[in-house]
Write a protein that holds these residues in place. Sequence first.
Motif, PDB file in Angstrom:
ATOM      1  N   ILE A  30       0.842  -1.195   0.000  1.00 32.22           N
ATOM      2  CA  ILE A  30       0.000   0.000   0.000  1.00 32.22           C
ATOM      3  C   ILE A  30       0.882   1.252   0.000  1.00 32.22           C
ATOM      4  O   ILE A  30       1.948   1.264   0.612  1.00 32.22           O
ATOM      5  CB  ILE A  30      -0.976  -0.040   1.197  1.00 32.22           C
ATOM      6  CG1 ILE A  30      -2.098   1.001   1.041  1.00 32.22           C
ATOM      7  CG2 ILE A  30      -0.245   0.098   2.534  1.00 32.22           C
ATOM      8  CD1 ILE A  30      -3.277   0.766   1.992  1.00 32.22           C
ATOM      9  N   ASN A  41       4.234   6.103   5.621  1.00 31.57           N
ATOM     10  CA  ASN A  41       3.096   5.913   6.512  1.00 31.57           C
ATOM     11  C   ASN A  41       3.143   6.969   7.619  1.00 31.57           C
ATOM     12  O   ASN A  41       4.181   7.197   8.218  1.00 31.57           O
ATOM     13  CB  ASN A  41       3.257   4.502   7.115  1.00 31.57           C
ATOM     14  CG  ASN A  41       1.999   3.991   7.749  1.00 31.57           C
ATOM     15  OD1 ASN A  41       0.939   4.611   7.660  1.00 31.57           O
ATOM     16  ND2 ASN A  41       2.108   2.834   8.391  1.00 31.57           N
ATOM     17  N   ILE A 134      -3.363  -1.125   5.552  1.00 33.56           N
ATOM     18  CA  ILE A 134      -3.667   0.189   6.128  1.00 33.56           C
ATOM     19  C   ILE A 134      -2.480   1.125   5.976  1.00 33.56           C
ATOM     20  O   ILE A 134      -1.335   0.726   6.186  1.00 33.56           O
ATOM     21  CB  ILE A 134      -3.993   0.052   7.642  1.00 33.56           C
ATOM     22  CG1 ILE A 134      -5.208  -0.861   7.844  1.00 33.56           C
ATOM     23  CG2 ILE A 134      -4.234   1.418   8.279  1.00 33.56           C
ATOM     24  CD1 ILE A 134      -5.479  -1.219   9.299  1.00 33.56           C
ATOM     25  N   ILE A 135      -2.764   2.371   5.608  1.00 40.50           N
ATOM     26  CA  ILE A 135      -1.725   3.401   5.628  1.00 40.50           C
ATOM     27  C   ILE A 135      -2.379   4.671   6.170  1.00 40.50           C
ATOM     28  O   ILE A 135      -3.563   4.913   5.937  1.00 40.50           O
ATOM     29  CB  ILE A 135      -1.073   3.591   4.232  1.00 40.50           C
ATOM     30  CG1 ILE A 135       0.290   4.284   4.363  1.00 40.50           C
ATOM     31  CG2 ILE A 135      -1.988   4.292   3.242  1.00 40.50           C
ATOM     32  CD1 ILE A 135       1.228   4.062   3.182  1.00 40.50           C
ATOM     33  N   THR A 136      -1.630   5.451   6.921  1.00 41.88           N
ATOM     34  CA  THR A 136      -2.241   6.615   7.576  1.00 41.88           C
ATOM     35  C   THR A 136      -1.575   7.923   7.147  1.00 41.88           C
ATOM     36  O   THR A 136      -0.419   7.949   6.728  1.00 41.88           O
ATOM     37  CB  THR A 136      -2.145   6.500   9.114  1.00 41.88           C
ATOM     38  OG1 THR A 136      -0.777   6.560   9.490  1.00 41.88           O
ATOM     39  CG2 THR A 136      -2.755   5.215   9.624  1.00 41.88           C
TER      40      THR A 136
HETATM   41  C1  LIG Z   1       0.911   2.236   8.985  1.00 42.85           C
HETATM   42  O1  LIG Z   1       0.725   2.577  10.340  1.00 42.85           O
HETATM   43  C2  LIG Z   1      -0.461   2.024  10.894  1.00 42.85           C
HETATM   44  C3  LIG Z   1      -0.647   2.595  12.281  1.00 42.85           C
HETATM   45  O2  LIG Z   1       0.528   2.838  12.916  1.00 42.85           O
HETATM   46  C4  LIG Z   1      -0.371   0.511  10.872  1.00 42.85           C
HETATM   47  O3  LIG Z   1      -1.554  -0.050  11.395  1.00 42.85           O
HETATM   48  C5  LIG Z   1      -0.183   0.046   9.444  1.00 42.85           C
HETATM   49  O4  LIG Z   1      -0.037  -1.357   9.388  1.00 42.85           O
HETATM   50  C6  LIG Z   1       1.024   0.726   8.820  1.00 42.85           C
HETATM   51  N1  LIG Z   1       1.062   0.384   7.414  1.00 42.85           N
HETATM   52  C7  LIG Z   1       2.167   0.050   6.771  1.00 42.85           C
HETATM   53  C8  LIG Z   1       2.037  -0.208   5.328  1.00 42.85           C
HETATM   54  O5  LIG Z   1       3.254  -0.027   7.316  1.00 42.85           O
END
Ligand SMILES: *[C@@H]1O[C@H](CO)[C@@H](O)[C@H](O)[C@H]1NC(C)=O
Length: 218
Positions: A30, A41, A134-136
């Motif tokens: 992602i 992220n 998930i990416i934030t």
């Molecule tokens: C990005 O950070 C979130 C929250 O810290 C985490 O849940 C997620 O797995 C991370 N995504 C990646 C691609 O590292």
Amino acid sequence: MTESVLVVVTAVLLLSVSEVITDCPPSSGIYLRHSGNCFFNGSYFTDSSIRSSATSLRLECGLPGETLSTGQWIGPDGEVPCGSGNKHNVQCTTGSGASLSIHINPANGYLGADGDGQYMCCLPTSCSTSGTNIITATIFRYSEIESFAVADLPSDMTVYPQEYKLSCTKIGFPEYGISMSIGATALASYTNCHDINNNNCPGTTDSSAPVDNTFLVQ
Ligand SMILES: *[C@@H]1O[C@H](CO)[C@@H](O)[C@H](O)[C@H]1NC(C)=O
């Protein structure tokens, strides 16, 4: 009784803490893309950076090699609708493959106060689906204190006078004011500062002030 303590106040000014990833978009995993660059992220974006009708200025979240199922963007106050409507003026557009972009339509105004905060993009399925990607990103209004830290503390806290550093990093909107105080004692205070034209607000400021002893042991 008060002792004199030299306090060095450092205000480091950054336009953005986000770093760019060279391989963008990556071939797998992602990603978060804005203005042709991919970001780590948790990167920060001002509302003005995504407030445009230009496609390249949308904040795009994508997952190469996948097909969109029930992906979504969720903001600090709930889901950002994709297709029609908006949440605190943030709206979402579905792109090709598994990708969803958010932006603010300038015609609608600016980011609403309740839309300031962390956003989470989940692909290719909804955020409640276990195993989804998930990416934030944090989207904020105006400017924000990114970090505040005390550094270079003396090894012996009982010896006076002493010197240490308070570092404050601001990100976001170029115009700002900054003030620092300990209790009622002002250490530094600047108004009408500007990142580019900041003659009256140096990036690093020094200030001395008498400080009550008790502050040092709190
Ligand atoms: C990005 O950070 C979130 C929250 O810290 C985490 O849940 C997620 O797995 C991370 N995504 C990646 C691609 O590292």
